[in-house]
Design an enzyme around this catalytic site. Structure first.
Site, PDB file in Angstrom:
ATOM      1  N   ARG A 101       0.814  -1.242   0.000  1.00 54.79           N
ATOM      2  CA  ARG A 101       0.000   0.000   0.000  1.00 54.79           C
ATOM      3  C   ARG A 101       0.835   1.272   0.000  1.00 54.79           C
ATOM      4  NH1 ARG A 101      -2.751  -3.226   3.767  1.00 54.79           N
ATOM      5  NH2 ARG A 101      -4.486  -4.298   2.775  1.00 54.79           N
ATOM      6  N   LYS A 135       3.330  12.004 -10.966  1.00 55.38           N
ATOM      7  CA  LYS A 135       2.478  11.172 -11.827  1.00 55.38           C
ATOM      8  C   LYS A 135       3.224   9.877 -12.115  1.00 55.38           C
ATOM      9  CE  LYS A 135      -0.514  14.279 -14.456  1.00 55.38           C
ATOM     10  NZ  LYS A 135      -0.823  14.789 -15.800  1.00 55.38           N
ATOM     11  N   GLU A 161       9.778  18.826 -24.281  1.00 59.53           N
ATOM     12  CA  GLU A 161       9.116  19.197 -23.016  1.00 59.53           C
ATOM     13  C   GLU A 161       9.694  20.522 -22.491  1.00 59.53           C
ATOM     14  OE1 GLU A 161       6.477  17.570 -22.033  1.00 59.53           O
ATOM     15  OE2 GLU A 161       6.699  15.418 -22.374  1.00 59.53           O
ATOM     16  N   LYS A 174       7.527  23.551 -13.205  1.00 59.92           N
ATOM     17  CA  LYS A 174       6.672  22.383 -12.955  1.00 59.92           C
ATOM     18  C   LYS A 174       6.289  22.315 -11.478  1.00 59.92           C
ATOM     19  CE  LYS A 174       5.465  17.745 -13.801  1.00 59.92           C
ATOM     20  NZ  LYS A 174       5.587  16.541 -14.574  1.00 59.92           N
ATOM     21  N   GLU A 214      -4.326  17.467 -10.736  1.00 58.20           N
ATOM     22  CA  GLU A 214      -4.869  17.909 -12.024  1.00 58.20           C
ATOM     23  C   GLU A 214      -6.386  18.088 -12.023  1.00 58.20           C
ATOM     24  OE1 GLU A 214      -2.738  16.365 -15.439  1.00 58.20           O
ATOM     25  OE2 GLU A 214      -4.540  16.563 -16.643  1.00 58.20           O
ATOM     26  N   ARG A 273      -3.125  22.041 -13.703  1.00 58.37           N
ATOM     27  CA  ARG A 273      -2.044  21.125 -14.098  1.00 58.37           C
ATOM     28  C   ARG A 273      -2.220  20.633 -15.539  1.00 58.37           C
ATOM     29  NH1 ARG A 273       1.075  16.404 -10.639  1.00 58.37           N
ATOM     30  NH2 ARG A 273       2.390  15.741 -12.379  1.00 58.37           N
ATOM     31  N   ASN A 298      -0.020  19.455 -20.266  1.00 57.01           N
ATOM     32  CA  ASN A 298      -0.296  18.474 -21.324  1.00 57.01           C
ATOM     33  C   ASN A 298      -0.412  19.107 -22.703  1.00 57.01           C
ATOM     34  OD1 ASN A 298      -0.343  16.275 -19.591  1.00 57.01           O
ATOM     35  ND2 ASN A 298      -2.457  16.712 -19.006  1.00 57.01           N
ATOM     36  N   HIS A 325      -0.041  16.968 -25.807  1.00 56.23           N
ATOM     37  CA  HIS A 325      -0.026  15.556 -25.418  1.00 56.23           C
ATOM     38  C   HIS A 325      -1.248  14.787 -25.914  1.00 56.23           C
ATOM     39  CE1 HIS A 325       3.302  16.883 -23.022  1.00 56.23           C
ATOM     40  NE2 HIS A 325       3.454  15.729 -22.423  1.00 56.23           N
ATOM     41  N   HIS A 385      -0.256  11.624 -27.705  1.00 53.25           N
ATOM     42  CA  HIS A 385      -0.601  10.284 -27.215  1.00 53.25           C
ATOM     43  C   HIS A 385      -1.293   9.479 -28.319  1.00 53.25           C
ATOM     44  CE1 HIS A 385      -0.562  11.465 -22.649  1.00 53.25           C
ATOM     45  NE2 HIS A 385       0.642  11.338 -23.158  1.00 53.25           N
ATOM     46  N   HIS A 442       8.153   9.731 -27.135  1.00 48.57           N
ATOM     47  CA  HIS A 442       7.140  10.585 -26.519  1.00 48.57           C
ATOM     48  C   HIS A 442       7.389  12.067 -26.856  1.00 48.57           C
ATOM     49  CE1 HIS A 442       4.294  12.037 -23.546  1.00 48.57           C
ATOM     50  NE2 HIS A 442       5.238  12.788 -23.018  1.00 48.57           N
TER      51      HIS A 442
HETATM   52  P1  NAD Z   1      12.810   6.365 -21.754  1.00 41.97           P
HETATM   53  O1  NAD Z   1      12.635   6.191 -20.305  1.00 41.97           O
HETATM   54  O2  NAD Z   1      12.324   5.290 -22.659  1.00 41.97           O
HETATM   55  O3  NAD Z   1      14.359   6.628 -22.046  1.00 41.97           O
HETATM   56  C1  NAD Z   1      14.768   6.830 -23.359  1.00 41.97           C
HETATM   57  C2  NAD Z   1      15.902   5.873 -23.780  1.00 41.97           C
HETATM   58  O4  NAD Z   1      17.128   6.344 -23.262  1.00 41.97           O
HETATM   59  C3  NAD Z   1      15.755   4.459 -23.273  1.00 41.97           C
HETATM   60  O5  NAD Z   1      16.232   3.570 -24.230  1.00 41.97           O
HETATM   61  C4  NAD Z   1      16.668   4.446 -22.053  1.00 41.97           C
HETATM   62  O6  NAD Z   1      17.130   3.159 -21.735  1.00 41.97           O
HETATM   63  C5  NAD Z   1      17.780   5.319 -22.536  1.00 41.97           C
HETATM   64  N1  NAD Z   1      18.533   6.007 -21.494  1.00 41.97           N
HETATM   65  C6  NAD Z   1      18.044   6.604 -20.390  1.00 41.97           C
HETATM   66  N2  NAD Z   1      18.989   7.277 -19.764  1.00 41.97           N
HETATM   67  C7  NAD Z   1      20.125   7.100 -20.467  1.00 41.97           C
HETATM   68  C8  NAD Z   1      21.447   7.582 -20.327  1.00 41.97           C
HETATM   69  N3  NAD Z   1      21.774   8.426 -19.361  1.00 41.97           N
HETATM   70  N4  NAD Z   1      22.358   7.192 -21.233  1.00 41.97           N
HETATM   71  C9  NAD Z   1      22.012   6.374 -22.265  1.00 41.97           C
HETATM   72  N5  NAD Z   1      20.774   5.913 -22.473  1.00 41.97           N
HETATM   73  C10 NAD Z   1      19.846   6.284 -21.571  1.00 41.97           C
HETATM   74  O7  NAD Z   1      12.123   7.714 -22.258  1.00 41.97           O
HETATM   75  P2  NAD Z   1      11.972   9.181 -21.645  1.00 41.97           P
HETATM   76  O8  NAD Z   1      11.928  10.084 -22.786  1.00 41.97           O
HETATM   77  O9  NAD Z   1      12.932   9.426 -20.548  1.00 41.97           O
HETATM   78  O10 NAD Z   1      10.539   9.122 -20.957  1.00 41.97           O
HETATM   79  C11 NAD Z   1       9.371   8.968 -21.719  1.00 41.97           C
HETATM   80  C12 NAD Z   1       8.286   8.457 -20.802  1.00 41.97           C
HETATM   81  O11 NAD Z   1       8.039   9.413 -19.781  1.00 41.97           O
HETATM   82  C13 NAD Z   1       6.973   8.206 -21.500  1.00 41.97           C
HETATM   83  O12 NAD Z   1       6.472   6.965 -21.082  1.00 41.97           O
HETATM   84  C14 NAD Z   1       6.079   9.328 -20.988  1.00 41.97           C
HETATM   85  O13 NAD Z   1       4.732   8.973 -20.943  1.00 41.97           O
HETATM   86  C15 NAD Z   1       6.638   9.550 -19.612  1.00 41.97           C
HETATM   87  N6  NAD Z   1       6.368  10.876 -19.066  1.00 41.97           N
HETATM   88  C16 NAD Z   1       5.865  10.938 -17.815  1.00 41.97           C
HETATM   89  C17 NAD Z   1       5.626  12.163 -17.232  1.00 41.97           C
HETATM   90  C18 NAD Z   1       5.140  12.240 -15.815  1.00 41.97           C
HETATM   91  O14 NAD Z   1       4.784  13.325 -15.359  1.00 41.97           O
HETATM   92  N7  NAD Z   1       5.145  11.141 -15.075  1.00 41.97           N
HETATM   93  C19 NAD Z   1       5.913  13.342 -17.931  1.00 41.97           C
HETATM   94  C20 NAD Z   1       6.443  13.249 -19.214  1.00 41.97           C
HETATM   95  C21 NAD Z   1       6.667  11.993 -19.767  1.00 41.97           C
HETATM   96  N1  GLY Z   2       3.621  15.766 -17.708  1.00 43.08           N
HETATM   97  C1  GLY Z   2       2.351  16.207 -17.267  1.00 43.08           C
HETATM   98  C2  GLY Z   2       2.206  16.340 -15.794  1.00 43.08           C
HETATM   99  O1  GLY Z   2       3.089  16.020 -15.045  1.00 43.08           O
HETATM  100  O2  GLY Z   2       1.177  16.753 -15.344  1.00 43.08           O
END
Ligand code: NAD
Ligand code: GLY
Length: 359
Positions: A120, A142, A184, A226, A236, A240, A244, A247, A251, A264
């Site tokens: 939990r 998130k 972003e 942020k 949100e 918030r 997006n 997005h 998406h 992304h």
């Molecule tokens: P990712 O986590 O897939 O990383 C991108 C690639 O880079 C992967 O292959 C990873 O293994 C590699 N990598 C990571 N760090 C590295 C490093 N230092 N050196 C070499 N390779 C490295 O992608 P991302 O762009 O970091 O994240 C995208 C995700 O984040 C999506 O799923 C999206 O929905 C999510 N997201 C979430 C929020 C939130 O608020 N939670 C906000 C924006 C995006």
């Molecule tokens: N990336 C959108 C949020 O964190 O709300």
């Protein structure tokens, strides 16, 4: 130079530390001697960063376990979530264990969601290693996994206990991933901060070249913006949603083309232009502002044309599953001038189709 920022959320407040070589500095993790952690990372990041992190933590009296999951957006799934929970159970981790997410947004999102569910809820630390994760996904709580029918549809709002941003990690990041993170970054300028957008117009190449002072300022400013939004509207309910921008279109691209085919950030880049065209068609944005946004995205080496294999109509079913949809009505974040956005309901689908065609 190190910078510390606070995310102000009453008893869930936490620090974000930003600087070079922070993975080797124990104090930023807010851990204590004798504590147990489970580090979650993936098969790409593990060979580069995992052992050094384990050594640093063990040298400071922390007991570590780790779990290495497959790499990629297509593994941001229930199966990967379950692998993490199984690792926690198999190693007899208790409620006192702290989970460390070492990776990009995929690892942060799935590991954070596992932390929210294990017994939990256990504490977790975000150690973002991509630019996108450093400026966006690691901050704000998130967490989520994807479902074949929709991106980020299953998850929780669950804040970390600290965020440790090591600028050195960006040195091993592929250029395409760096650019995805810049989408972003540019988003923050468009939605909230014209001065920051102007600064990006002068420094985008410095960021692509990983110039440390530029990176440090940029990441700090994005996290600051942020943190302000999250502090004002953590779950949100209204404001918030501005984070997006682009997005809802993005998406749709990610889901329709298969998770991971378009990154992304790349989908968000094209999505922000679609939102800009929607705003222009509704008389809310000038062509000059669209051109400025487009030019900055191009200089950041991001796509500005929609994927040709996707029909205009195919966006809509995905967009109607968006979490912002109200009573079946499309709700979009639209830029009204650089540094300002408006959330608009009930947008005519023909305007949306036209804005997709224009991109
Ligand atoms: P990712 O986590 O897939 O990383 C991108 C690639 O880079 C992967 O292959 C990873 O293994 C590699 N990598 C990571 N760090 C590295 C490093 N230092 N050196 C070499 N390779 C490295 O992608 P991302 O762009 O970091 O994240 C995208 C995700 O984040 C999506 O799923 C999206 O929905 C999510 N997201 C979430 C929020 C939130 O608020 N939670 C906000 C924006 C995006
Ligand atoms: N990336 C959108 C949020 O964190 O709300």
């Amino acid at each position: 130079m190190q910078k510390i920022l606070n995310v102000a959320l009453a008893n869930r407040s936490y620090p974000i530390a930003i600087g070079e070589n922070l993975l080797s500095e124990f104090q930023h993790f807010k851990l204590k001697q004798g504590q147990r952690v489970l580090i979650v990372t993936n098969e790409t990041i593990a060979p580069i960063y995992l052992q050094a992190l384990i050594d640093m933590l063990e040298n400071n009296g922390v007991k570590t376990d780790s779990v290495i999951v497959p790499d990629g957006e297509k593994y941001k799934t229930m199966e990967t979530w379950n692998i993490i929970l199984t690792a926690l159970l198999a190693n007899n981790h208790t409620r006192n264990t702290i989970l460390i997410a070492l990776g990009g947004g995929v690892i942060g999102d799935v590991a954070g969601f596992a932390a929210s569910a294990y017994q939990r809820g256990i504490k977790f630390i975000q150690v973002p290693t991509t630019l996108l994760a450093q400026v966006d996904s690691s901050v704000g709580g998130k967490t989520a996994i994807n479902h074949p029918l929709g991106k980020n549809m299953i998850g929780a709002f669950y804040q970390p206990q600290s965020v440790v941003i090591d600028l050195n990690c960006l040195k091993t990041l592929p250029q395409r991933e760096l650019s995805a993170g810049l989408a972003e970054v540019i988003k923050y300028g468009i939605i909230l901060d014209e001065a920051f957008f102007n600064w990006l117009e002068s420094h985008i190449e410095d960021l692509l070249n990983l110039e440390v002072n530029a990176l440090s300022y940029c990441i700090y400013r994005c996290c600051e913006l942020k943190a302000q939004v999250v502090a004002a509207d953590e779950t949100e309910q209204d404001m918030r949603a501005i984070l997006n921008l682009g997005h809802t279109f993005g998406h749709a691209i990610e889901a329709e083309l298969g998770y991971g085919n378009w990154l992304h950030g790349e989908a968000v880049s094209v999505g922000m232009l679609m939102a800009a065209h929607t705003a222009k068609l509704l008389g809310k944005l000038t062509i000059n502002d669209i051109e400025r946004i487009k030019n900055l995205l191009i200089r950041a080496k991001l796509p500005v044309k929609r994927p040709t294999q996707m029909s205009v109509e195919s966006y809509l079913p995905h967009m109607l599953r968006d979490k912002k949809v109200l009573s079946g009505q499309l709700r979009l974040v639209l830029p009204t001038k650089i540094g300002h956005v408006q959330v608009l309901d009930g947008i005519d689908k023909n305007v949306v189709f036209e804005s997709i065609k224009l991109t």
